[in-house]
Design an enzyme around this catalytic site. Structure first.
Site, PDB file in Angstrom:
ATOM      1  N   SER A 157       1.166  -1.498  -9.358  1.00  0.00           N
ATOM      2  CA  SER A 157      -0.267  -2.221  -9.926  1.00  0.00           C
ATOM      3  C   SER A 157      -0.285  -1.459 -11.395  1.00  0.00           C
ATOM      4  CB  SER A 157      -1.106  -1.725  -9.061  1.00  0.00           C
ATOM      5  OG  SER A 157      -2.517  -2.261  -9.559  1.00  0.00           O
ATOM      6  N   ASP A 182      -1.373 -12.947  -4.653  1.00  0.00           N
ATOM      7  CA  ASP A 182      -1.805 -11.908  -5.400  1.00  0.00           C
ATOM      8  C   ASP A 182      -2.819 -12.288  -6.326  1.00  0.00           C
ATOM      9  OD1 ASP A 182      -2.618  -9.622  -7.211  1.00  0.00           O
ATOM     10  OD2 ASP A 182      -0.548  -8.949  -6.944  1.00  0.00           O
ATOM     11  N   HIS A 220      -2.870  -8.008  -3.444  1.00  0.00           N
ATOM     12  CA  HIS A 220      -2.388  -7.040  -4.386  1.00  0.00           C
ATOM     13  C   HIS A 220      -2.252  -5.797  -3.550  1.00  0.00           C
ATOM     14  CE1 HIS A 220      -2.202  -5.478  -8.325  1.00  0.00           C
ATOM     15  NE2 HIS A 220      -2.929  -4.500  -8.140  1.00  0.00           N
TER      16      HIS A 220
END
Length: 349
Positions: free
Chosen positions: A152, A294, A324
């Protein structure tokens, strides 16, 4: 770029060797984990030169290959539990005995992001995080990382590190992070920051931050997962309708508020939206891991990133209902990818 008044302050007693007059971990006698902090002078992209303190944690033998691990904006220096620091880490299932990132044979390095303590109320760029990592590696006497594993926001920081400090890195694994934020994801974060602002106007900072986190949870996961977990009829509580997911969202908000300063959240959320990297400028091999579904980092952005890497990138795509958050939930599959990249054994998820 230089260190100013650099001071290492390890919290473990099992250390030898010195740097700037204080102990540094070294050799086979080192404890399984060491914590400390350094003082740095960091020229920041949007905020001028600032004197800051970086808090770090290192697991594993000092002579083992070093891997830097970085997660989302909520992640911190304590990646996984150890004999020395037994509290739960944010990636216990990925950094553990028998895993690719086994601290018995890998030197795992992590830090608290610049701004994570909430003391820095200024724009923070991913370039600032990358440069801070380079200064930390200098202090730890780590010349070159075997890999940077970023998830991320950590993947964004890893890409910046690969642009700004390619000589310090052999390879990058970028999971659920791309060369730029998607406009849809930036819009989500903008609304989350507005929720915080509304809370501040009402002298209810914690309530605003909790609401922002609850909005974020909807963007991290998928409708499919919510359909499986919360497919029950709503209830009427005190004359109000309450849906099945609200207990989950309330708990997520409360947990986040308990550990996150409001300023840290706001500035690191902004940092995601400030992020920009020219893929052609990335100077190391990159494995990009994307997740179908995502909502924050669409597969198309990962494809564009790999195409822009001009032969230095490879793409791995996972299917998961966790969206995600797949890197935190599908740990076996992520570990197989890490094994293929770091050990070169050709494993497939």
């Amino acid at each position: 770029m230089s260190l100013v008044n650099t001071v290492l302050q390890p919290e473990s007693r099992d250390t030898v060797e010195t740097f700037a007059g204080t102990p540094l971990p070294s050799g086979d006698t080192v404890a399984s984990a060491v914590r400390g902090e350094i003082a740095i002078c960091l020229p920041m992209r949007h905020a001028g030169t600032r004197e800051l303190r970086l808090r770090y944690e290192v697991q594993g033998p000092a002579d083992a290959p070093a891997v830097f691990v970085a997660g989302g904006i909520s992640a911190h220096r304590h990646v996984s539990a150890s004999e020395v620091f037994a509290e739960r880490g944010w990636a216990d299932a990925l950094v553990a005995a028998g895993r690719t990132l086994d601290p018995a044979r890998t030197r795992v390095v992590a830090f608290d992001y610049v701004g994570a303590d909430g003391r820095l109320d200024a724009p923070i760029d991913t370039t600032d995080q990358a440069d801070a990592i380079a200064l930390l590696l200098d202090a730890l006497r780590i010349g070159k990382l075997q890999a940077f594993v970023g998830y991320s926001y950590g993947a964004m920081v890893g890409l910046q590190f690969a642009v700004r400090h390619p000589a310090r890195l052999r390879r990058l694994v970028a999971v659920s992070g791309a060369h730029r934020p998607h406009p849809y994801a930036s819009a989500w974060r903008a609304l989350q920051r507005r929720a915080v602002a509304l809370g501040q106007l009402q002298c209810a900072d914690a309530a605003g931050l909790a609401l922002a986190r609850q909005f974020a949870m909807l963007s991290y996961r998928t409708p499919e997962e919510f359909g499986e977990r919360f497919d029950s009829a709503p209830e009427i509580v005190n004359g109000r309708v309450r849906c099945a997911a609200e207990d989950y969202l309330d708990a997520a908000g409360a947990q986040y508020v308990a550990r996150t300063p409001v300023t840290a959240y706001l500035r690191l959320s902004e940092s995601i939206d400030l992020h920009r990297v020219d893929p052609a400028a990335v100077g190391v091999p990159v494995t990009v891991v994307a997740v179908e579904g995502d909502r924050l980092v669409p597969l198309s952005d990962s494809v564009n990133l790999v195409e822009g890497l001009q032969g230095r990138g490879q793409l791995r795509v996972l299917r998961s209902p966790y969206g995600h958050d797949t890197f935190l939930k599908e740990t076996d599959r992520i570990d197989l990818i890490l094994a293929a990249v770091l050990r070169g054994n050709g494993a497939h998820p």
